[in-house]
Design an enzyme around this catalytic site. Structure first.
Site, PDB file in Angstrom:
ATOM      1  N   HIS A 137      35.723  45.751  44.777  1.00  0.00           N
ATOM      2  CA  HIS A 137      36.910  46.616  43.929  1.00  0.00           C
ATOM      3  C   HIS A 137      36.013  46.658  42.770  1.00  0.00           C
ATOM      4  O   HIS A 137      34.859  46.438  41.972  1.00  0.00           O
ATOM      5  CB  HIS A 137      38.498  46.040  43.783  1.00  0.00           C
ATOM      6  CG  HIS A 137      39.562  45.358  44.869  1.00  0.00           C
ATOM      7  ND1 HIS A 137      39.283  44.987  45.433  1.00  0.00           N
ATOM      8  CD2 HIS A 137      40.311  46.548  45.339  1.00  0.00           C
ATOM      9  CE1 HIS A 137      40.177  44.886  46.415  1.00  0.00           C
ATOM     10  NE2 HIS A 137      40.653  45.701  46.005  1.00  0.00           N
ATOM     11  N   LYS A 141      39.204  45.185  38.252  1.00  0.00           N
ATOM     12  CA  LYS A 141      40.248  44.514  38.204  1.00  0.00           C
ATOM     13  C   LYS A 141      40.283  43.622  37.672  1.00  0.00           C
ATOM     14  O   LYS A 141      39.209  42.881  37.599  1.00  0.00           O
ATOM     15  CB  LYS A 141      40.121  44.271  40.022  1.00  0.00           C
ATOM     16  CG  LYS A 141      41.291  43.671  40.762  1.00  0.00           C
ATOM     17  CD  LYS A 141      40.865  44.147  42.314  1.00  0.00           C
ATOM     18  CE  LYS A 141      41.972  43.635  42.728  1.00  0.00           C
ATOM     19  NZ  LYS A 141      43.030  43.744  42.490  1.00  0.00           N
TER      20      LYS A 141
END
Ligand SMILES: NC(=O)C1=CN([C@@H]2O[C@H](COP(=O)(O)OP(=O)(O)OC[C@H]3O[C@@H](n4cnc5c(N)ncnc54)[C@H](OP(=O)(O)O)[C@@H]3O)[C@@H](O)[C@H]2O)C=CC1
Ligand SMILES: O=C(O)C1=N[C@H](C(=O)O)C[C@H](O)C1
Length: 247
Positions: A137, A141
């Protein structure tokens, strides 16, 4: 549809607002910041005044718990995409679902819903194969592993009918145990979300990969869920119910 979007200035909040406006929905952004029209506002007051059909929330666990409590108080269904809840926070969401409709999903893409089924099928068909999960990600995040990764790991456990030891990364002298599942997390750039489940054994390797190419896929699923949830009675609902009704 009239929706309130919390965390309105966040990555997902912005995407959900745009997607809802494109559908011609009446969108009411609610934010802690003054970056949205009307500035920071009390969610409870907005819900009481505007009586939306649903709230769509992609924020932080502690913020989502407060949002869902306000929804329970006002009787407004809540769609929650936030991940990273601890057990107590999750219990609080579930508790609120006793008085209002709540639908939480760690991933609102249809592809991941299919991936979950494929993982269960592969685990059942490939007993004894080693399983390793890798997720990637964007650098912004906060939670790790992702909510989707945790849901995929649960799917492995369900299919094996036992809880595997989850080994997070590996370092030093350590032989792989038979039943363990390796979990690998990468954070880089603006990767929207990638999940790969690898099965290895018997001189072969199978990988199942999902890659989100835009946050719009999550927004679309969350809005489909909001339309489905509007007007439903109190309870805890799953995204698979939305997709099954669609099929
Ligand atoms: N289920 C799914 O399909 C998906 C889930 N997610 C999950 O959604 C959540 C949000 O992701 P993303 O949009 O990237 O995150 P961002 O950090 O970009 O946005 C989160 C927003 O939450 C709001 N917020 C409320 N309370 C707080 C607080 N105490 N501290 C900081 N921010 C707060 C802020 O908006 P404001 O200032 O406007 O109030 C903030 O911008 C994450 O848990 C992520 O894992 C992400 C993508 C898909
Ligand atoms: O934070 C994100 O961006 C994402 N979070 C969700 C998760 O934790 O699984 C879903 C998606 O992968 C994007």
């Amino acid at each position: 549809m009239r929706v309130v979007v919390t965390g309105a200035t966040g990555r997902m909040g912005r995407t959900v607002r745009e997607a809802a406006e494109e559908r011609g929905w009446d969108v009411r952004p609610v934010s802690r910041s003054d970056a949205v029209e009307d500035g920071p506002e009390d969610l409870a007051a907005v819900l009481a005044d505007e009586r939306p059909d649903a709230v769509v929330d992609f924020t932080l666990p502690e913020a989502s718990v407060e949002t869902v409590a306000a929804c329970a108080e006002a009787g407004v269904p809540a769609v929650v995409g936030t991940t990273g809840f601890d057990d107590g926070q999750f219990d609080a969401l579930w508790g609120a679902s006793q008085s209002v409709a709540v639908l939480h999903a760690p991933n609102f893409s249809r592809g991941v819903a299919v991936l979950l089924g494929l993982v269960r099928e592969a685990v059942a068909a490939l007993p004894g194969y080693d399983v390793e999960l890798t997720e990637t990600h964007h650098r912004g995040k906060r939670d790790a592993p992702s909510g989707t990764a945790n849901r995929l790991l649960d799917a492995v456990d369900e299919a094996r009918e036992t809880a595997a030891e989850r080994v997070h990364g590996r370092r030093g002298a350590h032989l792989r145990g038979d039943g363990e599942v390796g979990v690998h997390v990468r954070r880089a750039g603006d990767v929207r979300g990638e999940h790969e489940v690898l099965f290895a054994g018997n001189d072969e390797v199978l990988t199942l990969t999902h890659r989100a190419e835009s946050r719009r896929v999550f927004a679309a699923g969350a809005l489909d869920a909001a339309a489905w949830l509007a007007g439903r009675e109190a309870g805890w609902y799953d995204f698979s119910e939305v997709l099954n009704d669609d099929a």
